[in-house]
Motif scaffolding. Structure first.
Motif, PDB file in Angstrom:
ATOM      1  N   HIS A 118      -4.896 -45.025  35.200  1.00 52.87           N
ATOM      2  CA  HIS A 118      -4.016 -43.879  34.954  1.00 52.87           C
ATOM      3  C   HIS A 118      -3.125 -43.627  36.172  1.00 52.87           C
ATOM      4  CE1 HIS A 118      -2.526 -40.147  33.452  1.00 52.87           C
ATOM      5  NE2 HIS A 118      -3.079 -39.447  34.427  1.00 52.87           N
ATOM      6  N   ARG A 119      -1.817 -43.782  36.007  1.00 55.40           N
ATOM      7  CA  ARG A 119      -0.906 -43.488  37.113  1.00 55.40           C
ATOM      8  C   ARG A 119      -0.069 -42.275  36.732  1.00 55.40           C
ATOM      9  NH1 ARG A 119      -1.597 -47.876  40.197  1.00 55.40           N
ATOM     10  NH2 ARG A 119      -1.800 -49.886  39.162  1.00 55.40           N
ATOM     11  N   PRO A 120      -0.437 -41.096  37.253  1.00 57.32           N
ATOM     12  CA  PRO A 120       0.286 -39.892  36.839  1.00 57.32           C
ATOM     13  C   PRO A 120       1.736 -39.925  37.327  1.00 57.32           C
ATOM     14  CG  PRO A 120      -1.360 -39.375  38.528  1.00 57.32           C
ATOM     15  CD  PRO A 120      -1.505 -40.824  38.218  1.00 57.32           C
ATOM     16  N   LEU A 121       2.616 -39.322  36.563  1.00 60.34           N
ATOM     17  CA  LEU A 121       4.034 -39.272  36.936  1.00 60.34           C
ATOM     18  C   LEU A 121       4.219 -38.418  38.175  1.00 60.34           C
ATOM     19  CD1 LEU A 121       6.344 -38.735  33.846  1.00 60.34           C
ATOM     20  CD2 LEU A 121       6.231 -40.662  35.415  1.00 60.34           C
ATOM     21  N   GLY A 122       5.044 -38.861  39.111  1.00 60.12           N
ATOM     22  CA  GLY A 122       5.371 -38.030  40.270  1.00 60.12           C
ATOM     23  C   GLY A 122       6.455 -37.032  39.886  1.00 60.12           C
ATOM     24  N   MET A 361      -2.912 -30.602  44.690  1.00 60.65           N
ATOM     25  CA  MET A 361      -2.379 -31.097  43.414  1.00 60.65           C
ATOM     26  C   MET A 361      -2.368 -30.024  42.326  1.00 60.65           C
ATOM     27  SD  MET A 361      -1.305 -34.095  43.793  1.00 60.65           S
ATOM     28  CE  MET A 361      -1.216 -34.802  42.157  1.00 60.65           C
ATOM     29  N   ARG A 362      -3.353 -29.116  42.383  1.00 61.66           N
ATOM     30  CA  ARG A 362      -3.419 -28.077  41.325  1.00 61.66           C
ATOM     31  C   ARG A 362      -2.168 -27.191  41.380  1.00 61.66           C
ATOM     32  NH1 ARG A 362      -9.041 -25.832  43.246  1.00 61.66           N
ATOM     33  NH2 ARG A 362      -7.780 -26.117  45.139  1.00 61.66           N
ATOM     34  N   GLU A 365       1.104 -29.827  40.561  1.00 63.60           N
ATOM     35  CA  GLU A 365       1.181 -30.297  39.171  1.00 63.60           C
ATOM     36  C   GLU A 365       1.906 -29.327  38.253  1.00 63.60           C
ATOM     37  OE1 GLU A 365      -2.687 -33.249  38.837  1.00 63.60           O
ATOM     38  OE2 GLU A 365      -2.859 -31.130  38.257  1.00 63.60           O
ATOM     39  N   VAL A 368       5.552 -30.386  37.490  1.00 58.28           N
ATOM     40  CA  VAL A 368       5.909 -31.680  36.863  1.00 58.28           C
ATOM     41  C   VAL A 368       6.714 -31.412  35.592  1.00 58.28           C
ATOM     42  CG1 VAL A 368       4.987 -33.729  35.732  1.00 58.28           C
ATOM     43  CG2 VAL A 368       3.946 -32.885  37.826  1.00 58.28           C
TER      44      VAL A 368
END
Ligand code: 2U9
Length: 368
Positions: A118-122, A361-362, A365, A368
């Motif tokens: 899983h590569r989350p979108l930046g 990150m919380r 995110e 995004v």
């Protein structure tokens, strides 16, 4: 027993057939025994090498040695033999590399039913996003964009901006100085820029008037971190210089910019202030975009939120660049500056500036 090429005594067709059959039998036996790349290469050399390969020996021992009348018969058979040998050697090699690639495929087998990585979108950081939004509002009005170094000299950060040496206005800037500069003249000493304003001086040194430029960038101040202060933050500043630039142009430009950023229903208010590089100077407030001016917690019940500073460029600043056409009796200009974090906090309802710099990150995110 490995096959060896016999000398022929008898050149009758039956004897030749027998000799050929024995050779092919020997060849097939060896071909079947090959089990590695190395063996396969040695096998090809043994049978087909020009120098002393078995086919060459056949040529010498059977054809060249044949008596005149038999040459024709031997020649035909030796030629056919060449084709057969080549075919059998090629087949043996093909069989081997076929099974090698089979083994490789087997070892590289993957299970395509496993879940992927899983590569989350930046996404753009909210401070950079806000900075770009501000810059784009001015780009749309024809401003160019300039950037400059974060390490500056005293001259560009202070002196050319009308902060004379020892002037008390310098104290408000909480400057971080580069160590070990004492031997230099004060104007050449290095420091971390406390505002992006030195970039406008560089821009005016490079480009004669008229000029319209916005300057986004990182600045440094020796501030203790708390919910509204950070020793590193970002600014967007702007400068417009031309003939007949008035305070009216300044008001119209910033009013438009605030409407573009916060919605066309906000109003602006200009309040007298002081900056060393502008005269007159003003602080600009917009009607609270949360309560619409009625008064709420965000605007501390005033109905207004202070967002930026501005003013008409002080003629003393033009003095430092007058050699490039900035003659204070011919031209005039306005300048403005705003803190990006403060605007991002107001825009997104964030109550702690530190959240921008903690990399949690919380928090991130959510943008995004
Ligand atoms: C030149 C001439 C004039 C830039 C300006 C302000 C007003 C201002 C503050 C806003 C919040 C800094 O980030 S903050 O703390 N800035 O109020 N800045 S006029 O004036 C200039 C710049 C360069 C050559």
């Amino acid at each position: 027993m490995a096959y060896t090429v016999p000398k022929l005594e008898d050149y009758s067709p039956a004897a030749l057939d027998k000799a050929v059959a024995e050779l092919l039998a020997g060849l097939r036996q060896e071909a079947a025994a090959i089990s590695s790349e190395g063996e396969s290469k040695a096998f090809r050399d043994r049978w087909m090498a020009r120098k002393n390969g078995i086919l060459t020996q056949v040529n010498d021992l059977w054809l060249k040695a044949a008596p005149g009348p038999a040459k024709r018969e031997v020649g035909t058979r030796v030629n056919n033999l060449k084709t057969d040998v080549e075919q059998i050697v090629d087949d043996a090699q093909g069989r081997l590399s076929g099974s090698a690639s089979q083994a490789r495929l087997e070892s590289e087998r993957i299970d395509i039913t496993l879940p992927g990585i899983h590569r989350p979108l930046g996404a753009e950081h909210p401070v950079i996003r806000t900075m770009n939004e501000i810059v784009n509002v001015f780009r749309a009005m024809g401003y160019s964009v300039a950037e400059g170094p974060e390490i500056e000299t005293d001259y560009f950060n202070f002196e050319a901006l009308n902060f004379p040496p020892n002037h008390p206005a310098r104290d408000t800037q909480d400057t971080l100085f580069v160590a070990g500069q004492e031997k230099k003249q004060q104007r050449d000493r290095l420091l971390l820029r406390t505002h992006t304003s030195p970039v406008q001086i560089h821009a005016m040194e490079q480009q004669p008037p008229p000029i319209r430029v916005v300057v986004p960038g990182k600045v440094h101040r020796a501030d203790t971190a708390d919910a509204t202060h950070s020793p590193i933050f970002h600014q967007v500043e702007g400068l417009a210089v031309d003939t007949n630039i008035t305070f009216c142009d300044l008001k119209g430009t910033l009013d438009h910019a605030m409407k573009a950023l916060f919605g066309s229903d906000v109003n602006t208010r200009f309040f007298p202030s002081f900056f060393p590089f502008t005269e007159p100077s003003a602080d600009v407030s917009v009607t609270c975009f949360k309560c619409g001016g009625k008064g709420c917690r965000l605007c501390k019940n005033s109905g207004w939120i202070e967002l930026l500073g501005c003013g008409m460029v002080d003629p003393a600043v033009f003095k430092f660049v007058e050699n490039n056409g900035y003659k204070a009796d011919k031209i005039s200009g306005f300048a403005f500056g705003m803190g990006v974090e403060r605007i991002a906090m107001l825009k997104y309802g964030i109550d702690d500036i530190q959240l921008f710099f903690q990399g949690d990150m919380r928090f991130l995110e959510q943008f995004v």
